[in-house]
Design an enzyme around this catalytic site. Sequence first.
Site, PDB file in Angstrom:
ATOM      1  N   TYR A 192       0.777  -1.243   0.000  1.00  0.00           N
ATOM      2  CA  TYR A 192       0.000   0.000   0.000  1.00  0.00           C
ATOM      3  C   TYR A 192       0.808   1.294   0.000  1.00  0.00           C
ATOM      4  O   TYR A 192       0.233   2.368  -0.163  1.00  0.00           O
ATOM      5  CB  TYR A 192      -0.986  -0.012   1.172  1.00  0.00           C
ATOM      6  CG  TYR A 192      -2.025  -1.107   1.025  1.00  0.00           C
ATOM      7  CD1 TYR A 192      -3.051  -0.987   0.100  1.00  0.00           C
ATOM      8  CD2 TYR A 192      -1.943  -2.279   1.767  1.00  0.00           C
ATOM      9  CE1 TYR A 192      -3.990  -1.996  -0.069  1.00  0.00           C
ATOM     10  CE2 TYR A 192      -2.880  -3.295   1.607  1.00  0.00           C
ATOM     11  CZ  TYR A 192      -3.897  -3.147   0.693  1.00  0.00           C
ATOM     12  OH  TYR A 192      -4.813  -4.149   0.519  1.00  0.00           O
ATOM     13  N   PHE A 200     -10.805  -3.606  10.922  1.00  0.00           N
ATOM     14  CA  PHE A 200     -11.871  -3.391   9.933  1.00  0.00           C
ATOM     15  C   PHE A 200     -11.447  -3.836   8.556  1.00  0.00           C
ATOM     16  O   PHE A 200     -10.292  -4.182   8.361  1.00  0.00           O
ATOM     17  CB  PHE A 200     -12.320  -1.916   9.915  1.00  0.00           C
ATOM     18  CG  PHE A 200     -11.254  -0.941   9.510  1.00  0.00           C
ATOM     19  CD1 PHE A 200     -11.103  -0.544   8.181  1.00  0.00           C
ATOM     20  CD2 PHE A 200     -10.370  -0.404  10.448  1.00  0.00           C
ATOM     21  CE1 PHE A 200     -10.117   0.370   7.811  1.00  0.00           C
ATOM     22  CE2 PHE A 200      -9.400   0.522  10.086  1.00  0.00           C
ATOM     23  CZ  PHE A 200      -9.266   0.901   8.772  1.00  0.00           C
TER      24      PHE A 200
HETATM   25  C1  LIG Z   1      -2.954  -7.974  -2.686  1.00  0.00           C
HETATM   26  C2  LIG Z   1      -3.894  -8.079  -3.886  1.00  0.00           C
HETATM   27  C3  LIG Z   1      -5.242  -7.475  -3.530  1.00  0.00           C
HETATM   28  C4  LIG Z   1      -3.262  -7.322  -5.064  1.00  0.00           C
HETATM   29  O1  LIG Z   1      -4.198  -7.259  -6.132  1.00  0.00           O
HETATM   30  P1  LIG Z   1      -3.719  -7.170  -7.676  1.00  0.00           P
HETATM   31  O2  LIG Z   1      -4.907  -6.905  -8.501  1.00  0.00           O
HETATM   32  O3  LIG Z   1      -2.875  -8.333  -7.989  1.00  0.00           O
HETATM   33  O4  LIG Z   1      -2.771  -5.877  -7.640  1.00  0.00           O
HETATM   34  P2  LIG Z   1      -2.398  -5.001  -8.925  1.00  0.00           P
HETATM   35  O5  LIG Z   1      -2.262  -5.902 -10.119  1.00  0.00           O
HETATM   36  O6  LIG Z   1      -3.330  -3.865  -9.047  1.00  0.00           O
HETATM   37  O7  LIG Z   1      -0.993  -4.500  -8.474  1.00  0.00           O
HETATM   38  C5  LIG Z   1      -0.753  -3.164  -8.129  1.00  0.00           C
HETATM   39  C6  LIG Z   1       0.685  -3.051  -7.719  1.00  0.00           C
HETATM   40  O8  LIG Z   1       0.865  -3.692  -6.456  1.00  0.00           O
HETATM   41  C7  LIG Z   1       1.884  -4.683  -6.564  1.00  0.00           C
HETATM   42  N1  LIG Z   1       1.469  -5.760  -5.645  1.00  0.00           N
HETATM   43  C8  LIG Z   1       0.267  -6.334  -5.623  1.00  0.00           C
HETATM   44  N2  LIG Z   1       0.244  -7.276  -4.640  1.00  0.00           N
HETATM   45  C9  LIG Z   1       1.439  -7.267  -4.068  1.00  0.00           C
HETATM   46  C10 LIG Z   1       2.019  -8.006  -2.998  1.00  0.00           C
HETATM   47  N3  LIG Z   1       1.343  -8.966  -2.355  1.00  0.00           N
HETATM   48  N4  LIG Z   1       3.294  -7.740  -2.656  1.00  0.00           N
HETATM   49  C11 LIG Z   1       3.995  -6.785  -3.316  1.00  0.00           C
HETATM   50  N5  LIG Z   1       3.500  -6.036  -4.325  1.00  0.00           N
HETATM   51  C12 LIG Z   1       2.232  -6.290  -4.702  1.00  0.00           C
HETATM   52  C13 LIG Z   1       1.916  -5.049  -8.011  1.00  0.00           C
HETATM   53  O9  LIG Z   1       3.168  -5.590  -8.356  1.00  0.00           O
HETATM   54  C14 LIG Z   1       1.679  -3.718  -8.672  1.00  0.00           C
HETATM   55  O10 LIG Z   1       2.837  -2.933  -8.647  1.00  0.00           O
HETATM   56  P3  LIG Z   1       3.090  -1.716  -9.694  1.00  0.00           P
HETATM   57  O11 LIG Z   1       1.966  -0.737  -9.479  1.00  0.00           O
HETATM   58  O12 LIG Z   1       4.414  -1.188  -9.281  1.00  0.00           O
HETATM   59  O13 LIG Z   1       3.059  -2.361 -11.046  1.00  0.00           O
HETATM   60  C15 LIG Z   1      -4.101  -9.550  -4.285  1.00  0.00           C
HETATM   61  O14 LIG Z   1      -2.834 -10.094  -4.577  1.00  0.00           O
HETATM   62  C16 LIG Z   1      -4.752 -10.411  -3.218  1.00  0.00           C
HETATM   63  O15 LIG Z   1      -5.973 -10.501  -3.200  1.00  0.00           O
HETATM   64  N6  LIG Z   1      -3.950 -11.054  -2.326  1.00  0.00           N
HETATM   65  C17 LIG Z   1      -4.474 -11.944  -1.281  1.00  0.00           C
HETATM   66  C18 LIG Z   1      -5.355 -11.254  -0.283  1.00  0.00           C
HETATM   67  C19 LIG Z   1      -4.736 -10.031   0.323  1.00  0.00           C
HETATM   68  O16 LIG Z   1      -3.595 -10.035   0.744  1.00  0.00           O
HETATM   69  N7  LIG Z   1      -5.505  -8.954   0.347  1.00  0.00           N
HETATM   70  C20 LIG Z   1      -5.101  -7.691   0.934  1.00  0.00           C
HETATM   71  C21 LIG Z   1      -5.789  -7.515   2.223  1.00  0.00           C
HETATM   72  S1  LIG Z   1      -5.139  -6.103   3.045  1.00  0.00           S
END
Ligand SMILES: CC(C)(COP(=O)(O)OP(=O)(O)OC[C@H]1O[C@@H](n2cnc3c(N)ncnc32)[C@H](O)[C@@H]1OP(=O)(O)O)[C@@H](O)C(=O)NCCC(=O)NCCS
Length: 433
Positions: free
Chosen positions: A145, A433
């Site tokens: 984030y 939350f």
């Molecule tokens: C975390 C999550 C929501 C990311 O969603 P996503 O659609 O794959 O993310 P995006 O494709 O929009 O990626 C956006 C950016 O974040 C990065 N990113 C996404 N997940 C990441 C992770 N777990 N660790 C590091 N970087 C990450 C991407 O590389 C990308 O980087 P860039 O903008 O420099 O190219 C998804 O992997 C997920 O659902 N994970 C499991 C549940 C979870 O952890 N949810 C979060 C709860 S707080």
Amino acid sequence: MDIEIRAVSADEMDAFIRAVPGAAGLPNWEPEPAAGWSGPGTGSPFGARMSDEEVARYRTEVRELDRTQAAFSDGKLVGTSGVLTLELTIPGQGPVPMGGVTSVGVLATHRRRGLLRGMMRAMLDDCHSRGEMLAGLGASEGSIYGRYGFGPATFQVRWELERSKARLASASASASASVAGGRLELVDAATALAALPGLQDEVRQRRVGQVSAYPGMWIGMTSDRDSAKRFVLHYGPDGVVDGAAVYRLPWSPDPASSGIVQVDLLEASSAAAYTELWMFLADLDLTKRVIAGKRPVDEPLRWQLADTRSLRVTRMSDDLWVRLVDVPGALAARSYQVAGSLVVEVTDEFCPWNSGVWRLDGGPDGASCSRASAAAAPELAVDAATLGSLYLGGTAPGPLARAGRIPELVPGALNRATAMLAQPDAPFNLTGF
Ligand SMILES: CC(C)(COP(=O)(O)OP(=O)(O)OC[C@H]1O[C@@H](n2cnc3c(N)ncnc32)[C@H](O)[C@@H]1OP(=O)(O)O)[C@@H](O)C(=O)NCCC(=O)NCCS
């Protein structure tokens, strides 16, 4: 792939809830007792899917439908997120509106295609258009984030205290004994749940970093899959509840991990209730140790114990991540420990309306912030995520500067910022939350 990001309709809610990571069953990556506990919340235990009953309850009690959005790929729901209308207690001013980002998830089959980025764009634009100057979230991983301008702003620890060492220093013991008339009472869940929301609402308005409750938040207190929760209330001399604790005494066949009191929550609005509750929990018969899973980094109990070292911190983690959606509005909304001015250059790629050079004039009675005149040279430079970490006063500018995250452009500005932003207590949040 045709992607659409939009608010969900009522009849899409079950599909939404089933796709939220907490409901679909996240892997359990926290091996130790109490480590995964994150405050009163709505999620099911890690690794377990929500039952039909929990999904139904989640649907009726938790969601703000107009702020609950999903990503659809070729018409199929593949990503989830939502904003809760919350309040955050900020320095000097008490609670202000905060958009609470929650339920973020993208199905494993659709990750790394920009769906989170698209959903975050929509959520922060929504907060901005509603006039919410701040957004906050709890992060599953520390690397996700920062790129959206969120920085860790409150921290929490888990600590352990051996029963044999839980003795108050004489000054604390005599202060505690001198508060006559208070009493403890073991109660059932319904009685505790009638008292807890009011108590927490009182405490949170004074605790910097604390997020307000939301509809359905206390569901997590009744949903108890692993062991029976126990509830104890403290009544002050006037008969009003001024403290409460929720704890468990899990049975274990392993002698090394038996006799442990796991404290899920302890809230107190008076110093006497705080001390009495901890001493009660630390001296239960047939137990040998207390483990508290989500506590402030500057727990006062440490300083009340005869042996300050007996309270052992076994884990520390970030909790609330803060994002300034409206930089001048948020900087002017809080107050500052000492009066002073700062000219700060802010870089904010994700919310470019915040970028530029801002002049802050602040003090204990309030603050103002506006674009600096062309003649005013910036004294410090920060990016949005660093500003989020600084905002509640939980992280001092010094370590961030030494980490290369706050270039000091005019000597002395860092010391001034440190004095202005400082807080007497570490910000702390109990609301998951
Ligand atoms: C975390 C999550 C929501 C990311 O969603 P996503 O659609 O794959 O993310 P995006 O494709 O929009 O990626 C956006 C950016 O974040 C990065 N990113 C996404 N997940 C990441 C992770 N777990 N660790 C590091 N970087 C990450 C991407 O590389 C990308 O980087 P860039 O903008 O420099 O190219 C998804 O992997 C997920 O659902 N994970 C499991 C549940 C979870 O952890 N949810 C979060 C709860 S707080």
